[in-house]
Design a protein around this motif. Structure first.
Motif, mmCIF file in Angstrom:
data_model
loop_
_atom_site.group_PDB
_atom_site.id
_atom_site.type_symbol
_atom_site.label_atom_id
_atom_site.label_comp_id
_atom_site.label_asym_id
_atom_site.label_seq_id
_atom_site.Cartn_x
_atom_site.Cartn_y
_atom_site.Cartn_z
ATOM 1 N N LEU A 373 0.820 -1.208 0.000
ATOM 2 C CA LEU A 373 0.000 0.000 0.000
ATOM 3 C C LEU A 373 0.856 1.261 0.000
ATOM 4 C CD1 LEU A 373 -2.918 -1.023 2.395
ATOM 5 C CD2 LEU A 373 -2.741 -1.236 -0.089
ATOM 6 N N GLU A 374 2.100 1.165 0.457
ATOM 7 C CA GLU A 374 3.002 2.314 0.363
ATOM 8 C C GLU A 374 3.290 2.653 -1.100
ATOM 9 O OE1 GLU A 374 4.439 4.318 3.026
ATOM 10 O OE2 GLU A 374 2.617 3.337 3.768
ATOM 11 N N SER A 375 3.410 1.615 -1.918
ATOM 12 C CA SER A 375 3.698 1.849 -3.336
ATOM 13 C C SER A 375 2.434 1.943 -4.182
ATOM 14 C CB SER A 375 4.607 0.732 -3.882
ATOM 15 O OG SER A 375 4.024 -0.541 -3.657
ATOM 16 N N HIS A 376 1.284 1.613 -3.583
ATOM 17 C CA HIS A 376 0.003 1.714 -4.304
ATOM 18 C C HIS A 376 -1.028 2.415 -3.418
ATOM 19 C CE1 HIS A 376 2.098 -1.724 -6.147
ATOM 20 N NE2 HIS A 376 1.484 -1.356 -7.279
ATOM 21 N N PRO A 377 -0.788 3.670 -3.055
ATOM 22 C CA PRO A 377 -1.702 4.366 -2.138
ATOM 23 C C PRO A 377 -3.103 4.532 -2.719
ATOM 24 C CG PRO A 377 -0.133 5.909 -3.115
ATOM 25 C CD PRO A 377 0.330 4.546 -3.479
ATOM 26 N N ALA A 378 -3.227 4.583 -4.052
ATOM 27 C CA ALA A 378 -4.556 4.746 -4.650
ATOM 28 C C ALA A 378 -5.453 3.580 -4.296
ATOM 29 C CB ALA A 378 -4.437 4.882 -6.171
ATOM 30 N N VAL A 417 0.449 4.144 4.910
ATOM 31 C CA VAL A 417 -0.807 4.450 4.225
ATOM 32 C C VAL A 417 -1.944 3.599 4.782
ATOM 33 C CG1 VAL A 417 -1.977 4.403 1.994
ATOM 34 C CG2 VAL A 417 0.392 5.187 2.139
ATOM 35 N N LEU A 418 -1.645 2.344 5.111
ATOM 36 C CA LEU A 418 -2.682 1.489 5.692
ATOM 37 C C LEU A 418 -3.266 2.123 6.940
ATOM 38 C CD1 LEU A 418 -4.316 -1.081 6.218
ATOM 39 C CD2 LEU A 418 -2.263 -2.078 7.274
ATOM 40 N N GLY A 419 -2.399 2.515 7.871
ATOM 41 C CA GLY A 419 -2.894 3.093 9.117
ATOM 42 C C GLY A 419 -3.668 4.376 8.900
ATOM 43 N N ALA A 420 -3.183 5.236 7.989
ATOM 44 C CA ALA A 420 -3.863 6.506 7.734
ATOM 45 C C ALA A 420 -5.245 6.282 7.127
ATOM 46 C CB ALA A 420 -3.014 7.373 6.809
ATOM 47 N N THR A 421 -5.335 5.356 6.168
ATOM 48 C CA THR A 421 -6.641 5.110 5.544
ATOM 49 C C THR A 421 -7.602 4.424 6.513
ATOM 50 O OG1 THR A 421 -5.768 3.043 4.584
ATOM 51 C CG2 THR A 421 -5.715 5.026 3.212
ATOM 52 N N TYR A 612 -0.579 11.367 11.401
ATOM 53 C CA TYR A 612 0.111 10.572 10.383
ATOM 54 C C TYR A 612 1.528 11.097 10.179
ATOM 55 C CZ TYR A 612 1.106 8.741 5.643
ATOM 56 O OH TYR A 612 1.660 8.143 4.544
ATOM 57 N N ALA A 613 2.529 10.260 10.457
ATOM 58 C CA ALA A 613 3.948 10.603 10.248
ATOM 59 C C ALA A 613 4.492 9.631 9.215
ATOM 60 C CB ALA A 613 4.726 10.500 11.558
ATOM 61 N N PRO A 614 4.407 9.968 7.940
ATOM 62 C CA PRO A 614 4.717 9.009 6.874
ATOM 63 C C PRO A 614 6.148 8.500 6.934
ATOM 64 C CG PRO A 614 4.542 11.239 5.993
ATOM 65 C CD PRO A 614 4.052 11.303 7.404
ATOM 66 N N SER A 615 6.294 7.213 6.613
ATOM 67 C CA SER A 615 7.602 6.565 6.597
ATOM 68 C C SER A 615 8.451 7.132 5.466
ATOM 69 C CB SER A 615 7.423 5.053 6.411
ATOM 70 O OG SER A 615 8.648 4.424 6.166
ATOM 71 N N GLY A 618 8.733 4.953 2.493
ATOM 72 C CA GLY A 618 7.472 4.642 1.850
ATOM 73 C C GLY A 618 6.939 5.865 1.133
ATOM 74 N N LEU A 619 5.669 6.179 1.355
ATOM 75 C CA LEU A 619 5.068 7.345 0.704
ATOM 76 C C LEU A 619 5.712 8.645 1.178
ATOM 77 C CD1 LEU A 619 2.800 8.138 -1.291
ATOM 78 C CD2 LEU A 619 1.281 8.390 0.692
ATOM 79 N N GLY A 620 6.337 8.602 2.358
ATOM 80 C CA GLY A 620 6.957 9.800 2.908
ATOM 81 C C GLY A 620 8.095 10.353 2.075
ATOM 82 N N LYS A 621 8.631 9.552 1.172
ATOM 83 C CA LYS A 621 9.726 10.066 0.329
ATOM 84 C C LYS A 621 9.256 11.177 -0.600
ATOM 85 C CE LYS A 621 9.082 6.322 -3.038
ATOM 86 N NZ LYS A 621 9.676 5.086 -3.586
#
Length: 643
Positions: A373-378, A417-421, A612-615, A618-621
Motif C-alpha cells: 500500500l506504500e507503493s500503491h496508495p490509490a 498508508v494502511l494506518g492513515a486510511t 500521520y507521520a509518513p515513513s 514509503g510514501l513519505g519520500k
C-alpha cells in the motif's frame, strides 16, 4: 450368510435383541428370588407375568435397549438406576395388593436387586471386552505418559488414551497444582505432584511423554512448563482436539506438538451470550470481506446465534467459496447467501443491500499489506476509505441498525498508508453514527495482529522452517500485539454489537511480543537449534513499518465498559464539512499522473489525519515535494485540538 449379517446389523433388530435379553435376565432374577425365598410357591411363581410386564415397562420408559453397551458410562448408569427405582416401586405396590401372605415384599425387592445386578453386569462385561479389544500392536512401543492437568480435560484424555491402546501410551499419572488433588486417585490414576516437581517426577517415573491437558491455562503458563521440560528427554504433546467436544463431531485423542499458538494463548473469553443472541437471532447479518481470516471467522461466530440469514460478501470468489463451504459443513441448517461484490462498486453494493436489507453489518473488507500500500496508495484510498464510505451510505440508506467496522492498531499515530486510511475509515464511521437510525449502533473495533491469518508472520516462519531457513526478521527490537482469530472475532461481536454508537473500541491485546523471541520459540518448538540447524537473519524495516504498534492515541481514555478485555476511547466529534472536502480532494488525486498523484495523496492524508507521520522509505519520500495547495481544517478536532 451375508443376508443374516445385514439382518442382525439392523438397529431395530439389535434393539429388539437387547430388550429380549433384558427381559430374560429379569425372568431369571424373579425365578431365583422365588425359589430362594418362597420355595417355589405357586402364587409367587404365577406373579412372574406381572413382574415381566413391569420390567418391560421400566425398560421401555427409560429406553435401556437403546444404550450402546460398548460405551456404557455414568449417564447410562443413572438411567439404569432410575429404571430400577421405578421397577421397585411398581413391584412393591403390586405385591402389597396380593392377599396371600406367602408373597410378601422380600421377593420383589430381591428380584429388583438381582435384575439390576444382571443388567449392569451385562453392560459392564460388553464395555470391558470392548476396552480390552483395542490392544496395542507388538511393534508399537508403549510410552510412559504423564498428563499435566487433572481437571475434566485431563481425565478425558486419560480415559481415551486407555481405550485407544493402539496409540501406545500408558498413563502413569497426573500433575496438577490444586492442593486438594494431591495424592488422590482419579479413576485409578494417581496425582503425583505439582508442576514445580515435574522434573523430579519425569525422572523418578521414567516418563517418555508429557501431554498438556489444560485448555484454560494462559500462554505464559504453557511457556514456563515447556521451558522446564525442554532439557528433559521427553516428548511434549497437547490435545487441542478436546475442544471438538463442544461441536457435533466425535472427539479422538489426536496428539499434537506444542504450537506457537499454545505459547501465546490467553484465558478463554466469556461472552454475553444472551445479549448477543438478542441482537443477532432471526436477523439478516451481512459480512464484508467474508473470504478473509477475520471475516470468515466472524461468519462462523455469528452462525452460533441463529440469524435469519448470513450474507457473505467479497470480491475473491475462491476465498468466498472456502468460507461458504466451511459454514455449510458446520452449520447445515443455517441460511447462507453469497454476494460476489467489490465494495468499491457502489451500484452493485446498493443492489445487494436492496435485495437483503440486512439489520447487522460487519465490515471486514480492507487492503492490509503495509509495503504494497506504500507503493500503491490509490488502492488503499479507494478500498479502505471510499469502499468503507460506500458501505456506510448503503447502511444508512436501507436503515441498518448495527454497523461494526474492523479497524487496526496501525490507525494509531500511523506511519503508513494502511494506518492513515484505516484511521479515515474510523472517522467515516464516527460521522455516520450521527446520522444513524434512532437506537442504532455504528462503531469501530481496533486490534492488532491475529495468529494464523493470511500474510501474518507465523505461517511465514513455519514455511521458512520447512524450507530449512533462514528465518527473516526485520529488526531485533520489533514488537507486535498478537491475538487468535476466534478471540478477536468474539470480542469484535461483544464490543461492536453491545457497545455504544459513535465509539472506537480497542481490544485488550495483552503484552506486546518481540518478533525475534517469536522466531526463536518456533525454532525450538520444531526441535531445532538456532545457529546450528537454522539461522535468523535481519532484513531491515520495510516501507511503512515501525518498530512497535500502539492501541490508543494520547487523547483517548482507556475505560473498560462492555467487556473486561475491551476498552473504548473518548467520544470524538468529526467535522463533516472538512472531512467531505478532504475526501473530494483524494478522489480528484486519483486522476493525476505518477508522482503528482502520490504527492497529493500524501498532502491530504497528512491533513485529514494529523497524527500521520509518513515513513521516509514509503510514501513519505514524496514529502519534500508535496503540494503546498490549500489545506482544509482537520476533521477531528474536538474543542479545537487534533486527536
Amino acid at each position: 450368510m451375508k443376508t443374516l449379517i445385514r439382518f442382525l446389523a439392523n438397529p431395530s433388530v439389535r434393539r429388539s435383541g437387547k430388550f429380549a435379553l433384558d427381559l430374560a435376565l429379569a425372568w431369571c432374577a424373579w425365578f431365583f428370588a422365588v425359589h430362594t425365598l418362597a420355595h417355589g410357591d405357586t402364587v409367587a411363581r404365577n406373579a412372574v407375568w406381572y413382574w415381566m410386564m413391569m420390567a418391560a415397562t421400566a425398560n421401555a420408559l427409560f429406553q435401556l435397549s437403546r444404550q450402546h453397551y460398548r460405551t456404557f458410562g455414568f449417564g447410562d448408569g443413572i438411567r439404569l438406576g432410575l429404571a430400577l427405582l421405578i421397577l421397585l416401586v411398581g413391584a412393591l405396590v403390586s405385591a402389597a395388593t396380593i392377599p396371600e401372605p406367602s408373597m410378601g415384599l422380600d421377593i420383589p425387592t430381591r428380584a429388583v436387586l438381582l435384575t439390576g445386578l444382571l443388567w449392569l453386569a451385562l453392560r459392564s462385561a460388553v464395555r470391558a471386552v470392548n476396552d480390552r479389544a483395542d490392544l496395542p500392536d507388538e511393534d508399537v512401543p508403549t510410552l510412559r505418559t504423564l498428563i499435566i492437568g487433572a481437571g475434566k480435560a485431563g481425565v478425558l484424555v486419560a480415559q481415551e488414551l486407555k481405550r485407544h491402546r493402539a496409540l501406545g501410551a500408558k498413563v502413569v499419572g497426573f500433575v496438577d497444582d490444586a492442593m486438594d488433588k494431591q495424592g488422590v486417585l482419579i479413576q485409578g490414576t494417581p496425582v503425583l505432584g505439582t508442576s514445580e516437581l515435574i522434573g523430579h517426577i519425569v525422572e523418578a517415573k521414567s516418563i517418555d511423554q508429557v501431554i498438556f491437558a489444560i485448555p484454560s491455562a494462559p500462554g505464559s503458563v504453557v511457556r514456563a512448563l515447556t521451558e522446564r521440560l525442554r532439557p528433559l528427554p521427553v516428548k511434549v504433546k497437547t490435545v487441542p482436539g478436546v475442544f471438538d467436544l463442544l461441536g457435533n463431531r466425535t472427539w479422538k485423542p489426536v496428539l499434537q506438538d506444542i504450537s506457537i499458538e499454545d505459547l501465546l494463548r490467553r484465558e478463554p473469553i466469556a461472552l454475553d451470550q444472551s445479549a448477543l443472541k438478542e441482537v443477532i437471532e432471526d436477523q439478516v447479518v451481512l459480512i464484508t470481506g467474508a473470504g478473509g481470516s477475520i471475516g470468515g471467522e466472524l461468519a462462523r461466530q455469528v452462525a452460533h446465534f441463529r440469524p435469519a440469514r448470513i450474507i457473505i460478501l467479497g470480491r475473491g470468489e475462491n476465498s468466498l467459496w472456502e468460507t461458504e463451504r466451511s459454514l455449510r459443513r458446520d452449520f447445515p441448517n443455517q441460511s447462507i447467501s453469497l454476494a460476489l461484490c467489490d465494495i468499491r462498486n457502489e451500484l452493485r453494493l446498493n443492489q445487494v443491500f436492496d435485495q437483503w436489507t440486512p439489520a447487522v453489518v460487519l465490515h471486514a473488507a480492507a487492503h492490509k499489506h503495509v509495503p504494497y500500500l506504500e507503493s500503491h496508495p490509490a488502492e488503499a484510498v479507494d478500498n479502505n476509505v471510499f469502499g468503507t464510505r460506500n458501505v456506510l451510505e448503503a447502511c444508512l440508506r436501507t436503515g441498518v441498525r448495527t454497523f461494526v467496522n474492523i479497524s487496526t492498531d496501525k490507525a494509531v499515530n500511523p506511519t503508513n498508508v494502511l494506518g492513515a486510511t484505516k484511521r479515515l475509515a474510523e472517522c467515516l464511521v464516527l460521522d455516520a453514527a450521527t446520522r444513524a437510525p434512532e437506537g442504532g449502533r455504528y462503531a469501530s473495533v481496533r486490534f492488532g495482529n491475529v495468529l494464523g491469518s493470511r500474510g501474518s508472520v507465523v505461517p511465514i516462519f513455519r514455511q521458512q522452517i520447512q524450507q530449512g531457513g533462514p528465518l527473516t526478521v526485520t529488526h531485533p527490537d520489533m514488537t507486535r500485539y498478537f491475538m487468535t482469530i476466534p478471540e478477536a472475532s468474539q470480542l469484535v461481536l461483544q464490543a461492536g454489537l453491545l457497545g455504544e454508537t459513535g465509539r472506537v473500541y480497542v481490544l485488550d491485546m495483552g503484552e506486546p511480543v518481540k518478533i525475534l523471541d517469536l522466531a526463536k520459540d518456533m525454532v525450538r518448538l520444531s526441535g531445532l537449534e538456532e545457529g546450528q540447524d537454522l539461522d535468523i537473519e535481519f532484513t531491515g524495516l520495510r516501507p511503512g513499518e515501525k518498530l512497535y504498534e500502539e492501541l490508543f492515541t494520547d487523547r483517548e481514555v482507556r475505560q473498560s465498559r462492555v467487556h473486561p478485555k475491551v476498552f473504548d476511547g473518548e467520544p470524538e466529534k468529526v467535522d463533516s464539512v472538512a472531512l467531505l472536502r478532504g475526501l473530494d480532494a483524494l478522489a480528484k488525486a486519483s486522476a493525476l499522473p505518477e508522482g503528482d498523484r502520490q504527492r497529493e495523496y500524501l498532502h491530504w492524508l497528512k491533513d485529514l489525519v494529523p497524527t500521520y507521520a509518513p515513513s521516509r522509505n514509503g510514501l513519505g519520500k514524496y514529502e519534500e515535494q508535496a503540494s503546498g495547495g490549500l489545506r482544509v481544517v482537520h476533521p477531528l478536532r474536538p474543542g479545537g485540538r487534533a486527536v
